[in-house]
Design an enzyme around this catalytic site. Structure first.
Site, PDB file in Angstrom:
ATOM      1  N   TYR B 439      -5.488   3.121  -6.480  1.00 51.44           N
ATOM      2  CA  TYR B 439      -5.499   4.812  -6.953  1.00 51.44           C
ATOM      3  C   TYR B 439      -6.776   5.616  -7.088  1.00 51.44           C
ATOM      4  CZ  TYR B 439      -4.696   3.705 -11.916  1.00 51.44           C
ATOM      5  OH  TYR B 439      -5.098   3.302 -13.093  1.00 51.44           O
ATOM      6  N   GLU B 440      -6.797   7.017  -7.092  1.00 51.35           N
ATOM      7  CA  GLU B 440      -8.073   7.741  -6.820  1.00 51.35           C
ATOM      8  C   GLU B 440      -8.959   7.309  -5.773  1.00 51.35           C
ATOM      9  OE1 GLU B 440      -7.461   9.856  -8.752  1.00 51.35           O
ATOM     10  OE2 GLU B 440      -6.462   9.141 -10.596  1.00 51.35           O
ATOM     11  N   GLY B 441      -8.301   6.988  -4.675  1.00 46.23           N
ATOM     12  CA  GLY B 441      -9.049   6.810  -3.516  1.00 46.23           C
ATOM     13  C   GLY B 441      -9.265   5.183  -3.387  1.00 46.23           C
TER      14      GLY B 441
END
Lengths: 782, 594
Positions: B439-441
């Site tokens: 997550y978050e890239g």
């Protein structure tokens, strides 16, 4: 053939004086005539000096920027005269250039006076841009018409390489040949033959283009900012954009030029078809918004609370508002892929298509009306309007068939010339030559002027002897090779240096001489700063040190190679590009060569032998002040101020070029001249002997340091200018151990360059300078 | 079953001996953050996390979240723990004092965050997202919106979410479809469905404030038509109290591999009222700013998981009796020696230890520069610090979470068969860790961000703030003979990184696919060099303190540093080889050949 030596220009306006200046640049004495001012009813002049107009014109030339003279001293070659008292002096002239106001009656009256005074066989030409030759010579005797032609220079005459020549019905071939020859070799012009039709070639098409750009902008509702982004680089036209270009040229000329064109052209001409009233343009001119020379034009700069704000006009309301940054899909497209732009079909690219397609279609209608040769039209637009590609080259990039079909879909009539190109395009290449479509529908070879050699011609059917991503070595015949920079912007990097070493070995055993040259507009703006910056950012100091050393070694090897090396610069030869000149045996420079050691401007010091060579030259000039400190002081002045000479002539004054180095006026002849120069040095060639240096040492450094301190104190130099200058002073004074009694070797000076360079490149303010120039293209004054 | 004890000693070392946390008080707004205050605060955080949150970790994982009639209930005990979190002021920890915050520096906040992530990662997601929303609103929202939302986000009464992802768009947010219809009163009506919304619905707070990416009907397609909106789940009345539902509905929650106690929701907005945050069509700016901070937060999650896993493994290795030491019995009184006597177990423990402490040190460097970037008095220094944070954000996000995955797996391995059993609680860390790499890239995206954006930006300027300090450190300490075993490997790895960087940039210019093909290896190389720098400095400091080393803390530092240099850093050699060789094979097969 009539040989041209003595020349006069009648009419000392912007064009006349500019032409005179450039003739003076070519080394010729030139008479410049204008009228006697303010003659009253008794024929008496109010001014004391009756040649004051021509004299003022020369003074104005000396203040004009860009400089009309390649060296200020050339002004002395212009003799200011007036037509009332001195016209008889034209009897000594071989060529009489008329550049007075565009008034037929006045011109003809003058011709009559000229005809009475000029010597047999002399040539008369007019610089008219709007009047037909047939009109000008109406009623003139055959003796005059035989010796008369139109020579249409572009403004400014020194810098614009195009000259259009129009041969009249009765003009002798020898007249045309003589003018051609002179303008080509002496003035460096590309002479394009035009037919006697309104606007000749460049203005006929160029004004049409500008006019359509205006008209279409009003019609399509595109903003000036948008137009200037799309009708710019993506179309291969000047990157300022067309509105900014109009501001530069001056808006007030436009209605006159357009009107004279409309008046001269038949009703069925496409030019007449786009005719439109442009009230905003007239209103702007009326209110003094004539462009940069006036209160502003389509753009203006307004000062708001001390800050300068660039504003742009709204074409519909006529109000100015701050320039907005606009994002346009096609703005990044390279002109070589111009078809992609025309496939986008959004507002901006549709605008670009409307303007460019109409202009290109018009170009196809103009052959054979204005010229028989499509290449002449392309050359005229490249050199007269700074288009990257001529209209026919552009159509080839788009694809003639695709272009034709798209035009047809829009109900535009297709000219026979375009029809003929559909099958194979306007240009094609075979192994030996470039061919262009001729008026019979066949293809003829594109002829270069006699003696012109371009490297691209040689490369077309040859393999490089050596090559890597940054440079190539070519055999240009007669035992001479050409070393060509091939990197982006001809920047220099470790690959350049590697190939230089290899080339020296190759030439030593298999060839006689080397020319350093490329067809590009600029010789080289120096080392690849982007790479250097990156290396500095990752603290790759050993790598930087090694490329500094590699450059020194390569240039030194070049200097002491067993064969002559001739550098042939044009455009910018800066930093490392200047240092390679300094290490060549001779220079054959295009007159428009801008050279200098500019490292200080980016917070660095010359370290590829530039300091060393400048020291040597200034310390060993028998005509320059003697003593151990004078030479270093002069080198210090030039290097610390990052002085760039603004012509090859000035480069001689700065000793970037030697007195024996030579200058080529015509860019196209540079390679051939350089090759000749190289061949002339082959016989009995001996590499130069190593110089030695007796440098003044710390005492001189103290003097330099004081000078620097006073400059920084009085704000003539910035703080970091001072820091950089201290390093330059360190090198040029010979380092801490120097003493006038002690002789140092070349290598010792090179070591000083390296030490200073490696120190200064670690300075954060230097890195800020390099970064700034990379990101903005402008120097940082920190 | 591990037992958590916050590593206060090491945190103190990192803050005050390795870095310059004592200088935090010189920064604007952090005048109060002296060591006298920070240490007691860390101790208070430690006891809260050890005693309140940690015990809820396994039960939370087992129980998970439950969706019933649009309402989500969090596991037993979470609500009370959340109350205590708010009462302790932890939600206000580094928020603006103007809105009721305590304005503690990021350097200190990161340590508290790490404890939270060790103790209970799932729980930490709730206040973590609230803090992200707080930061976005604080940076971009109008003062009216700030006054409306910030005080209750700061005191924890309300929580927040970030609504970016839709079913068809994650990484490529330009495809976002959620609509925002402008209303006469200046607000917008938001309609669309967002998925994977962490903390999207729960029972911890009486309102949830969503930040939503959406586009106006007249906006251009793609990324340039996206705006950011703030949309509360419940309407807010004029007194600032939450009222009726604002047409924001949780339609489902995900059944996940890990972080099960964190509710991951599908949220439907059906003409929900919202307000524009920042400029119209500039939503990506706000998004990126949120995202960058979120990435730093994820890196801290990595450290937290490393630490707890390490603690669990150490405890087990000391107590589990199996076999005898190769050099003879170490505990002849017992039936067998504890497994900590075995070199391979030691290898695992040392690896975990070296990574955990190294990442903590590097993370603290980044946090310190983050503080400098917002609060240093010198503008030039602020800019340089910001560039450093920009550069290192993708590195710490990716490196720390990859390392955490390795360490949590080693944690399971040390436990042997028991590690594979749920009751040991070690496998939960592996599962919880897995999402941090995504997550978050994803970590692949981080690597591309590093080579495609952070490296070439401004002719490589961002790099200067990392490379120059290391180069200067090496030059300054090259003559320190005691330091040779540390500084030599650092120098070698650093030179490899320099070369690889030059190579990537040159290749990136002409063959972007070739550069992208080795981006992940490059990021790892970069990260390992950063850890080596940290370990070299830590060894140097420890060497200076060996004479007063009563707890054995400094000797252990020196030894761990040497272990890192000898056993972990050599990976850079392999990475370097992989980066510098041709990468054509990566793209060579036709799609049909897969």
């Amino acid at each position: 053939m009539n040989e041209i030596k003595n020349i006069c220009v009648i009419g000392a306006g912007v064009m006349g004086s500019g032409i005179a200046a450039h003739i003076a640049n070519a080394g010729h004495r030139v008479l410049l005539f204008d009228i006697v001012p303010n003659t009253n009813s008794e024929g008496l002049c109010s001014a004391q000096d009756r040649s004051i107009i021509a004299k003022s014109a020369i003074k104005k030339l000396l203040k004009t920027n860009p400089e009309p003279f390649t060296h200020k001293r050339n002004a002395k070659r212009i003799v200011a005269l007036n037509i009332d008292d001195h016209l008889s002096q034209i009897s000594e002239c071989d060529w009489i250039i008329e550049a007075i106001v565009e008034n037929i009656a006045l011109k003809q009256a003058l011709y009559t006076r000229i005809e009475a005074l000029r010597k047999p066989g002399s040539i008369v030409s007019s610089n008219t841009s709007t009047i037909l030759l047939s009109t000008l010579v109406k009623g003139m005797p055959p003796r005059f018409t035989e010796d008369f032609c139109i020579t249409h220079f572009f403004n400014p005459p020194r810098y614009m390489r195009l000259m259009e020549i129009v041969k009249g019905e009765h003009t002798k071939n020898s007249v045309i040949d003589a003018v051609n020859q002179f303008c080509d070799y002496r003035l460096g012009k590309s002479v394009v033959s035009c037919k006697d039709s309104p606007g000749f070639i460049a203005n006929r098409l160029g004004v049409f283009w500008i006019y359509s750009a205006l008209v279409e902008a009003f019609d399509s509702g595109i903003s000036v900012e948008e137009a200037d982004i799309i009708l710019a680089k993506p179309c291969g036209v000047p990157k300022t954009g067309v509105f900014a270009l109009m501001d530069l040229v001056g808006l007030d000329l436009l209605p006159n030029v357009i009107d004279s064109m409309l008046a001269a052209l038949p009703a069925d001409d496409a030019f007449v078809a786009i005719k439109r009233e442009l009230p905003l343009l007239l209103k702007m001119i009326d209110q003094g918004y004539t462009g940069r020379k006036g209160k502003g034009g389509f753009y203006r700069v307004k000062t708001v609370q001390g800050a300068k704000v660039k504003e742009v006009i709204d074409l519909h309301t006529g109000h100015y508002a701050p320039v907005k940054r606009v994002d346009i899909a096609g703005s990044k497209i390279n002109v070589n892929n111009i078809k992609q732009l025309f496939e986008l079909e959004d507002k901006a690219s549709s605008y670009a298509w409307r303007v460019m397609s109409r202009t290109l279609a018009y170009a196809t209608q103009l052959v054979p009306q204005v010229a028989d040769d499509i290449n002449a039209v392309d050359e005229a637009m490249r050199l007269g309007y700074n288009w990257k590609l001529g209209p026919f080259e552009l159509i080839d990039k788009i694809g003639a068939r695709w272009f034709k079909e798209k035009l047809q879909a829009e109900n535009i009539a297709i000219s026979a010339t375009l029809e003929a190109a559909v099958a194979q395009g306007f240009y094609k290449k075979d192994e030996a030559q470039i061919l262009s479509l001729n008026t019979q529908g066949g293809y003829s070879s594109v002829q270069r002027a006699a003696g012109v050699v371009m490297l691209s011609d040689i490369k077309r059917n040859a393999q490089a002897i050596l090559s890597n991503p940054s440079a190539s070595l070519w055999d240009i015949g007669d035992g001479v090779v050409c070393f060509e920079f091939t990197s982006k912007m001809n920047s220099l990097d470790s690959d350049t240096m590697k190939l230089l070493h290899k080339s020296i070995l190759e030439v030593s055993s298999n060839y006689q001489a080397m020319v350093i040259y490329s067809d590009a507009d600029n010789f080289s703006a120096g080392a690849n700063l982007g790479l250097a910056m990156f290396a500095a950012n990752i603290a790759a100091w050993p790598e930087i040190a090694s490329i500094v050393q590699a450059g020194q070694q390569a240039y030194k090897a070049l200097k002491y190679s067993p064969f002559p090396v001739v550098s042939a610069p044009c455009g910018m030869a800066l930093g490392g590009g200047c240092e390679i000149l300094l290490h060549s045996d001779a220079i054959q420079a295009h007159i428009e060569t801008y050279s200098g050691l500019v490292e200080a401007g980016v917070g660095l010091v010359p370290a590829w032998g530039g300091c060393k060579e400048m020291l040597h030259r200034w310390m060993n000039d028998p005509h320059y002040t003697k003593g151990p400190i004078a030479g270093p002081a002069k080198a210090f002045e030039l290097i610390s101020m990052a002085t760039v000479s603004k012509s090859a002539e000035q480069a001689k004054s700065n000793k970037v070029m030697r007195p024996s180095d030579t200058i080529t006026m015509n860019r196209y002849r540079l390679l051939a001249d350089a090759k000749q120069k190289a061949l002339s040095l082959v016989e009995h060639y001996k590499a130069p002997s190593e110089p030695s240096f007796n440098l003044p040492g710390p005492s001189a450094k103290a003097v330099f340091d004081m000078t620097i301190a006073s400059y920084v104190r009085s704000a003539k130099a910035t703080k970091h200018d001072g820091v950089v200058a201290l390093e330059i002073a360190e090198i040029l004074s010979g380092g801490p151990k120097a003493d006038p009694q002690v002789t140092q070797s070349e290598d010792e000076i090179l070591a000083l360059e390296r030490t200073s360079f490696m120190r200064i490149i670690r300075h954060p303010d230097s890195l800020d300078r390099v970064e700034h120039i990379l990101l903005t293209g402008k120097p940082l004054r920190n | 079953m591990p037992n958590y004890q916050a590593p206060i000693r090491d945190m103190q070392f990192v803050l005050y001996e390795l870095h310059n946390a004592s200088k935090l008080v010189e920064l604007t707004g952090f005048e109060q953050a002296s060591q006298d205050l920070v240490i007691p605060v860390l101790n208070a955080a430690a006891s809260f996390n050890e005693q309140v949150l940690f015990p809820l970790n396994r039960s939370g994982d087992e129980q998970g979240c439950l969706l019933e009639q649009g309402k989500v209930s969090t596991p037993t005990g979470f609500k009370q723990a959340y109350q205590q979190l708010c009462e302790g002021g932890w939600t206000a920890f580094n928020c603006d004092t103007q809105y009721g915050g305590m304005n503690m520096p990021k350097s200190v906040h990161s340590m508290v965050e790490e404890m939270l992530c060790s103790a209970n990662l799932s729980f930490g997601i709730y206040p973590g997202l609230t803090y992200g929303v707080y930061q976005a609103l604080h940076s971009f929202a109008s003062s009216a919106l700030k006054d409306k939302f910030l005080p209750k986000l700061v005191d924890g009464k309300w929580s927040g979410t970030m609504c970016l992802t839709e079913a068809h768009c994650g990484t490529d947010l330009g495809l976002c479809r959620t609509q925002a219809k402008p209303q006469k009163n200046g607000s917008y009506l938001i309609s669309g469905t967002k998925i994977f919304i962490s903390a999207g619905q729960h029972d911890l707070t009486d309102n949830i404030i969503h930040l939503v990416l959406a586009r106006r009907p007249d906006a251009v397609a793609g990324i340039k038509g996206i705006s950011l909106f703030v949309v509360p789940r419940n309407h807010i009345d004029e007194n600032g109290e939450s009222g009726a539902n604002n047409n924001v509905i949780c339609s489902s929650i995900e059944n996940k591999m890990g972080i099960k106690a964190s509710a991951t929701c599908t949220i439907n907005f059906e003409d929900a009222q919202g307000w524009l945050v920042g400029d119209l069509n500039k939503g990506m700016r706000g998004m990126f700013s949120m995202m960058n901070r979120a990435r730093l937060a994820v890196s801290i999650q990595g450290i937290g998981l490393c630490e707890i896993s390490y603690q669990g493994a150490v405890e087990y290795a000391k107590t589990r009796l199996q076999g005898r030491s190769l050099t003879g019995a170490k505990h002849p009184d017992k039936i067998a020696d504890p497994i900590i006597v075995h070199p391979d177990v030691r290898r695992m423990l040392m690896t975990m230890r070296a990574y955990t402490q190294g990442c903590r040190a590097f993370g603290a460097w980044v946090s310190q520069e983050y503080d400098n970037s917002i609060a240093h008095k010198d503008a030039k220094r602020r800019k340089a610090a910001d560039e450093f944070v920009q550069l290192t954000t993708p590195i710490v996000k990716s490196l720390f979470t990859d390392v955490a995955f390795e360490c949590t797996n080693l944690g399971v391995q040390v436990f042997g068969g028991h590690g594979f059993i749920h009751e040991s609680a070690m496998e939960q860390y592996v599962r919880d860790c897995r999402i941090t790499q995504i997550y978050e890239g994803t970590n692949g995206i981080q690597a591309l961000d590093l080579i495609g954006r952070k490296l070439p930006e401004k002719a490589g300027r961002n790099l200067r703030h990392f490379f120059h300090p290391i180069q200067e450190y090496i030059e300054k300490n090259a003559a320190n003979t005691q330091l040779i075993p540390f500084i030599q490997p650092l120098t070698k790895a650093f030179e490899r990184l320099q070369q690889a960087t030059g190579h990537i940039v040159l290749v990136g210019l002409s063959k972007p696919e070739q550069a992208a093909a080795v981006a992940s290896e490059y990021l790892k190389l970069f990260g390992l060099v950063a850890l080596a720098f940290m370990w070299c400095k830590m060894a140097q400091i420890a060497q200076q303190n060996l004479t007063q080393d009563t707890e054995g803390f400094y000797t252990a530092k020196v030894t761990t540093s040497l272990f890192f240099m000898q056993k972990i850093l050599p990976q850079t050699s392999a990475l370097f080889a992989a980066i510098m060789t041709d990468s054509k094979t990566i793209m060579a097969l036709d799609e049909e050949q897969f």
